[in-house]
Design an enzyme around this catalytic site. Structure first.
Site, PDB file in Angstrom:
ATOM      1  N   LYS A   1     -19.004  -0.456   0.684  1.00  0.00           N
ATOM      2  CA  LYS A   1     -17.813   0.550   1.141  1.00  0.00           C
ATOM      3  C   LYS A   1     -16.793  -0.241   1.863  1.00  0.00           C
ATOM      4  O   LYS A   1     -15.540  -0.183   1.097  1.00  0.00           O
ATOM      5  CB  LYS A   1     -18.289   1.733   1.481  1.00  0.00           C
ATOM      6  CG  LYS A   1     -18.379   3.011   0.367  1.00  0.00           C
ATOM      7  CD  LYS A   1     -19.169   4.007   1.371  1.00  0.00           C
ATOM      8  CE  LYS A   1     -20.201   4.594   0.267  1.00  0.00           C
ATOM      9  NZ  LYS A   1     -21.029   6.308   0.459  1.00  0.00           N
TER      10      LYS A   1
ATOM     11  N   THR B   1     -27.359  13.434 -10.124  1.00  0.00           N
ATOM     12  CA  THR B   1     -26.365  14.473  -9.337  1.00  0.00           C
ATOM     13  C   THR B   1     -25.039  14.589  -9.002  1.00  0.00           C
ATOM     14  O   THR B   1     -24.815  15.726  -9.490  1.00  0.00           O
ATOM     15  CB  THR B   1     -27.330  14.344  -7.403  1.00  0.00           C
ATOM     16  OG1 THR B   1     -27.813  13.288  -7.203  1.00  0.00           O
ATOM     17  CG2 THR B   1     -25.926  14.331  -6.388  1.00  0.00           C
TER      18      THR B   1
ATOM     19  N   GLY C   1     -22.893  13.661  -2.524  1.00  0.00           N
ATOM     20  CA  GLY C   1     -23.079  14.966  -3.341  1.00  0.00           C
ATOM     21  C   GLY C   1     -22.262  15.441  -4.529  1.00  0.00           C
ATOM     22  O   GLY C   1     -21.619  14.882  -4.213  1.00  0.00           O
TER      23      GLY C   1
HETATM   24  P1  NDP Z   1     -29.011   9.682  -9.765  1.00  0.00           P
HETATM   25  O1  NDP Z   1     -30.468   8.843  -8.843  1.00  0.00           O
HETATM   26  O2  NDP Z   1     -29.132  11.302  -9.474  1.00  0.00           O
HETATM   27  O3  NDP Z   1     -28.240   9.984 -11.403  1.00  0.00           O
HETATM   28  C1  NDP Z   1     -28.843   8.532 -12.031  1.00  0.00           C
HETATM   29  C2  NDP Z   1     -28.054   8.910 -13.118  1.00  0.00           C
HETATM   30  O4  NDP Z   1     -28.454   7.364 -13.830  1.00  0.00           O
HETATM   31  C3  NDP Z   1     -30.243   9.486 -14.062  1.00  0.00           C
HETATM   32  O5  NDP Z   1     -29.047  10.595 -14.582  1.00  0.00           O
HETATM   33  C4  NDP Z   1     -30.327   8.534 -14.905  1.00  0.00           C
HETATM   34  O6  NDP Z   1     -31.339   9.205 -15.941  1.00  0.00           O
HETATM   35  C5  NDP Z   1     -29.623   7.503 -15.066  1.00  0.00           C
HETATM   36  N1  NDP Z   1     -29.714   6.283 -15.694  1.00  0.00           N
HETATM   37  C6  NDP Z   1     -30.006   5.336 -14.831  1.00  0.00           C
HETATM   38  N2  NDP Z   1     -30.522   4.581 -14.698  1.00  0.00           N
HETATM   39  C7  NDP Z   1     -30.015   4.551 -15.966  1.00  0.00           C
HETATM   40  C8  NDP Z   1     -30.636   3.763 -17.583  1.00  0.00           C
HETATM   41  N3  NDP Z   1     -31.104   2.767 -17.086  1.00  0.00           N
HETATM   42  N4  NDP Z   1     -29.928   4.121 -18.526  1.00  0.00           N
HETATM   43  C9  NDP Z   1     -29.804   5.300 -18.078  1.00  0.00           C
HETATM   44  N5  NDP Z   1     -29.077   6.258 -17.734  1.00  0.00           N
HETATM   45  C10 NDP Z   1     -29.716   5.835 -16.651  1.00  0.00           C
HETATM   46  O7  NDP Z   1     -27.969   9.366  -8.817  1.00  0.00           O
HETATM   47  P2  NDP Z   1     -26.360   9.282  -8.467  1.00  0.00           P
HETATM   48  O8  NDP Z   1     -25.649  10.615  -9.685  1.00  0.00           O
HETATM   49  O9  NDP Z   1     -26.761  10.717  -6.648  1.00  0.00           O
HETATM   50  O10 NDP Z   1     -25.470   8.890  -8.100  1.00  0.00           O
HETATM   51  C11 NDP Z   1     -24.911   8.016  -9.278  1.00  0.00           C
HETATM   52  C12 NDP Z   1     -23.498   6.778  -9.159  1.00  0.00           C
HETATM   53  O11 NDP Z   1     -22.507   7.900  -8.300  1.00  0.00           O
HETATM   54  C13 NDP Z   1     -23.949   5.761  -8.521  1.00  0.00           C
HETATM   55  O12 NDP Z   1     -24.038   3.959  -8.526  1.00  0.00           O
HETATM   56  C14 NDP Z   1     -23.920   6.244  -6.412  1.00  0.00           C
HETATM   57  O13 NDP Z   1     -24.459   5.180  -5.611  1.00  0.00           O
HETATM   58  C15 NDP Z   1     -22.882   6.645  -7.202  1.00  0.00           C
HETATM   59  N6  NDP Z   1     -22.090   7.978  -5.682  1.00  0.00           N
HETATM   60  C16 NDP Z   1     -23.564   9.084  -6.083  1.00  0.00           C
HETATM   61  C17 NDP Z   1     -22.656  10.156  -4.762  1.00  0.00           C
HETATM   62  C18 NDP Z   1     -23.761  10.929  -4.403  1.00  0.00           C
HETATM   63  O14 NDP Z   1     -23.465  11.580  -3.023  1.00  0.00           O
HETATM   64  N7  NDP Z   1     -24.918  11.115  -5.139  1.00  0.00           N
HETATM   65  C19 NDP Z   1     -21.914   9.557  -4.155  1.00  0.00           C
HETATM   66  C20 NDP Z   1     -20.134   8.425  -4.800  1.00  0.00           C
HETATM   67  C21 NDP Z   1     -20.980   7.544  -5.512  1.00  0.00           C
HETATM   68  P3  NDP Z   1     -32.427  10.180 -15.484  1.00  0.00           P
HETATM   69  O15 NDP Z   1     -31.817  11.868 -14.731  1.00  0.00           O
HETATM   70  O16 NDP Z   1     -33.046  10.768 -17.255  1.00  0.00           O
HETATM   71  O17 NDP Z   1     -33.231   9.322 -15.062  1.00  0.00           O
HETATM   72  N1  HSE Z   2     -25.773   7.429  -0.227  1.00  0.00           N
HETATM   73  C1  HSE Z   2     -24.139   7.916  -0.654  1.00  0.00           C
HETATM   74  C2  HSE Z   2     -23.417   8.599   1.203  1.00  0.00           C
HETATM   75  C3  HSE Z   2     -23.502   8.272  -1.681  1.00  0.00           C
HETATM   76  O1  HSE Z   2     -24.540   8.960   1.279  1.00  0.00           O
HETATM   77  O2  HSE Z   2     -22.483   8.401   1.637  1.00  0.00           O
HETATM   78  C4  HSE Z   2     -22.276   9.137  -1.287  1.00  0.00           C
HETATM   79  O3  HSE Z   2     -21.332   7.023  -1.631  1.00  0.00           O
END
Ligand code: NDP
Ligand code: HSE
Length: 432
Positions: A205, A15, A302
């Protein structure tokens, strides 16, 4: 302008990561102007290079060899989430003097101090503004803008998923599970949404916020945490009847004995600014001695909003690298204990299922009086079905004046022991 590019390794393209890849590739020219040198995305580590992505970067950038990518980079952007292998990879980068940007609050709330020490030891920069409240700049103001002030309290909505769910329950009468599924579809929820709905994400957080606000080291274990899985449609209706909405609040508060860090559902009066925070938006109030009250508001989750915060960190540290400036080390110095919720004083609302017979209210009132918990209002709202031996039942809603958590817990235990009390269906704090 420096022509030598800074190579960026991106770990994760979900994401958030896919939006960071988009910005790095599509805005490359403008970013070069802002940084003073090109930012070159040299690779994207993922689990499955063939998987469809929200943003498709050139196929040759995807790899499963994260270690090789880290070793070839100047800056590592970690957006994979979870504890391992994220922790080992970040440490690998920091120990080699590579700067790291991460949004991984789960990891930072557990291992932030160890990661920061690794960064300080090698002179690398560790930046993580995206870890709290998505796009909202809250960590940098706490660390920099308020560096000369005394923060007293930080309070707010720090989880977008739970705010989205609670808002949907209040406004459309949506079912909890349906609202959660929609939050997942929109990319707000964690990979395991239990972290959101059980309050662990907001707690992580809060630990990060408290560490910066009070210049001390706090971890997830220092946070008292209650999630929203126990919140029912009946609780929502009762809150509305009292002119309130239910919000999952995170509170970091400087008390005489130390710092109280807690996350719990809270009734917020409709006229309170936090009541109008809708959908996946977050809002954080900071009360400090000299600045007074500050409010930060914006998208709390997001892909694109969080990528904005990641890019802010990346451009900021890249500028410093280009100018040859040192990384900013950790400045935490305070030895402050985290205190439990026992002495925290709040108002409460309680829902009780009781037998409808003479003397029940008097018995309950006596328990409240014995524990020194003063009742503000008590409503007998409806008669329920006749059960068991034909005994009529009724639902009572009590709102208390402010009382210490330990007194309220003792009251609840005693109420449970009353023969006339069949069930205590909810206990929720009220933000006055
Ligand atoms: P997603 O689950 O959407 O994406 C995770 C990504 O990491 C995928 O591309 C996945 O690969 C890759 N991945 C996971 N494990 C491994 C591994 N062992 N080796 C290599 N690649 C790996 O997560 P988000 O983008 O939602 O979140 C990412 C981070 O950002 C998290 O720490 C989350 O807490 C943080 N965050 C998220 C927010 C949100 O709104 N979503 C907001 C603020 C922070 P593949 O696609 O191939 O499976
Ligand atoms: N899962 C988290 C939330 C993402 O819903 O706030 C942003 O940190």
């Amino acid at each position: 302008m420096n022509d030598t590019p800074l190579s960026v390794a991106l770990l994760g393209s979900g994401t958030v990561g896919s939006q960071v890849a988009r910005i790095l590739l599509e805005d490359a020219e403008e970013l070069t102007q802002r940084v003073g040198a090109p930012l070159r995305l040299i690779g994207i580590a993922v689990r499955d290079p063939q998987a469809p992505r929200d943003y498709a970067a050139p196929a040759g950038l995807y790899t499963t060899d994260a270690d090789a990518l880290i070793d070839a980079a100047d800056v590592v952007v970690e957006l994979t989430g979870g504890i391992e292998p994220a922790r080992t990879r970040i440490l690998r980068a920091l120990r080699a003097g590579k700067h790291v940007v991460s949004g991984n609050k789960a990891l930072l709330a557990r291992e932030g101090a160890a990661l920061q020490r690794a960064a300080d030891a090698s002179g690398a920069q560790l930046s993580y503004d995206a870890a709290v409240a998505g796009a909202i700049p809250i960590l940098r103001p706490l660390r920099d803008s308020l560096a000369g002030d005394q923060v007293e309290r930080v309070l707010g909505i720090m989880n977008g998923t739970t705010n989205f769910i609670l808002d949907a329950m209040h406004t459309t009468g949506a079912d909890f599970d349906d609202a959660l599924a929609e939050a997942q579809r929109l990319g707000y929820a964690e990979a395991d949404p239990t972290a959101d709905v059980e309050g662990h994400d907001a707690a992580a957080k809060a630990a990060i916020v408290a560490s910066l606000a009070f210049h001390a080291e706090f971890t997830l274990e220092d946070v008292h945490c209650e999630g929203i899985t126990g919140i029912t449609a009946a609780d929502v209706a009762a809150a509305q009847a009292e002119g309130c909405v239910i919000k999952l609040l995170a509170v970091c508060e400087r008390l005489e004995e130390g710092v109280s860090i807690r996350v719990h559902p809270t009734l917020v009066p409709n006229e309170h600014p936090l009541a109008s925070v809708r959908g996946a938006f977050n809002a954080v109030f900071v009360h400090s001695r000299d600045a007074g009250q500050l409010m930060f508001y914006g998208p709390g989750a997001g892909g694109a909003p969080t990528a904005s915060a990641v890019m802010g960190d990346l451009v900021s540290l890249a500028r410093r690298v280009v100018l040859g400036g040192p990384a900013v080390p950790d400045f935490s110095y305070a030895q402050l204990p985290a205190v439990g919720p026992e002495d925290v004083v709040s108002s409460y609302t309680m829902g009780l299922q009781v037998k409808d017979r003479l003397g029940v209210l008097a018995g309950m009132a006596q328990v409240f009086a014995e524990e020194g918990v003063s009742i503000r209002t008590m409503h007998q709202t409806k008669h329920g079905p006749h059960r068991g031996a034909g005994q009529p039942e009724t639902t009572i809603r009590v709102v208390t004046h402010r009382a210490a958590d330990r007194r309220v817990r003792a009251t609840i235990e005693k109420l449970r022991g009353l023969d006339a009390v069949d069930a205590i269906t909810s206990v929720i704090r009220v933000e006055d």
